[in-house]
Design an enzyme around this catalytic site. Structure first.
Site, PDB file in Angstrom:
ATOM      1  N   LYS A 160       8.525  10.466  -2.206  1.00 23.39           N
ATOM      2  CA  LYS A 160       7.816  10.341  -0.922  1.00 23.39           C
ATOM      3  C   LYS A 160       8.780  10.107   0.240  1.00 23.39           C
ATOM      4  CE  LYS A 160       8.043   5.652  -0.381  1.00 23.39           C
ATOM      5  NZ  LYS A 160       8.291   4.836   0.819  1.00 23.39           N
ATOM      6  N   THR A 175       3.790   6.798   4.257  1.00 26.79           N
ATOM      7  CA  THR A 175       5.170   7.033   4.675  1.00 26.79           C
ATOM      8  C   THR A 175       5.303   8.308   5.499  1.00 26.79           C
ATOM      9  OG1 THR A 175       5.833   5.987   2.601  1.00 26.79           O
ATOM     10  CG2 THR A 175       7.558   7.076   3.842  1.00 26.79           C
TER      11      THR A 175
END
Length: 329
Positions: free
Chosen positions: A187, A244
């Site tokens: 991520k 994120t």
């Protein structure tokens, strides 16, 4: 579990120490920087890594031996420095001590996940992984957060969740350490890609496509390494990816945004005192994916730009010229 050691006093380590203290644990923080340790011990918070947040005084030092006797240790050391720190810590860790890995990435030199590095350096420890959608500042302010706590034994997982969890910091147990680790590592690289999309003003549709297709890349790699696809659909995969990739509060997304606005990677990193894990993870991630025969074109495009093999325009053009195909996971 009463004594919780915190290995690393960056923003995330400090937030976790505060959370453990709030549920009545005895916290001992190890900081690389003596001035950070002094500030935390004297009740001046952590202005270097978590500015603007009032924190109570918490015991902190730059001596690893002070973590001896911990019932559990939460490791928040940057991934590329973990092997050295773990090696130095090992003599102070009793057999059977859980070490909860809270940093996210892949070691460049070995292409190892952090559980592998831990096994090689502190074999007497019991590994666990903490990962999920959580900004350190939110946790330190007591804002509601949910995360994955992965370890092989559910009884240990329950004990760890009781040791650090509270109503506003909610761990959910999983037995899939690999899935949790891969989700956290990938991520960060995808967040750089989403930041580039924002910085170059490519639109929200492109942003959503990066998240969705990036999620497919993340899942493919986790499964290839032995993780479970369903793990990636939870907090430590999709949840962390969405957070994120959706806010410049993320160091990785803000890095990508600045990159998309025309700044050089070197200039962006020179202005930061905290680690942008996705930058170091990208080349290791692509090497690992190639070794496993996993296609990760978005992550590869990020690595190509960071390594100066392609400009941003060239990497985008390369992605957009890929053949049309069936949507698969």
């Amino acid at each position: 579990m009463q004594k919780i050691g915190i290995l690393g006093a960056g923003a995330w380590g400090t937030a976790l120490a505060f959370t453990a203290r709030e549920v009545g644990r005895d916290v001992q923080i190890w900081a690389l920087e003596q001035d950070v340790a002094d500030a935390l011990s004297q009740g001046r918070g952590n202005p270097a890594f978590l500015p603007g947040i009032d924190l109570p005084a918490m015991p902190a030092s730059s001596d690893l031996s002070d973590l001896a006797g911990s019932d559990a240790i939460l490791s928040v050391v940057p991934v590329q420095h973990a092997r050295r720190v773990f090696t130095d810590l090992s003599p102070h860790v009793a057999a059977g001590t859980p070490i909860v890995l809270c940093s996210k990435g892949i070691e460049q030199s070995s292409l190892s996940l952090m559980t592998d590095v831990l096994h090689e350096t502190i074999p007497q420890a019991v590994p666990a992984v903490l990962s999920g959608p959580s900004f350190a500042a939110d946790v330190a302010r007591g804002l509601p957060t949910a995360v994955t706590l992965a370890c092989a034994d559910q009884a240990l997982g329950d004990t760890l969740m009781q040791a650090i969890g509270r109503p506003t910091f909610r761990p959910y147990w999983s037995n899939d350490l690999i899935g949790a680790e891969v989700g956290g590592a990938v991520k960060n690289v995808l967040a750089i890609a989403c930041g580039v999309v924002e910085g170059m003003k490519l639109g929200k549709s492109a942003h959503a496509a990066i998240i969705a297709r990036g999620f497919a890349e993340m899942t493919r790699l986790a499964v290839a390494l032995g993780g479970q696809a369903q793990t990636l659909s939870g907090l430590c995969g999709l949840g962390d990816l969405v957070l994120t990739c959706s806010s410049v509060q993320s160091r990785n997304m803000s890095f990508g945004k600045a990159l998309g606005e025309g700044q050089s990677a070197e200039a962006i990193l020179a202005e930061r005192n905290s680690v942008t894990e996705g930058v170091a993870t990208a080349p290791a991630l692509i090497a690992l994916a190639e070794r496993e025969g996993v296609s990760m074109p978005i992550c590869e495009a990020v690595d190509d730009t960071l390594s100066n093999r392609m400009s941003l325009d060239e990497a985008i053009r390369d992605l957009l010229s890929r053949p049309f195909t069936q949507e698969t996971s």
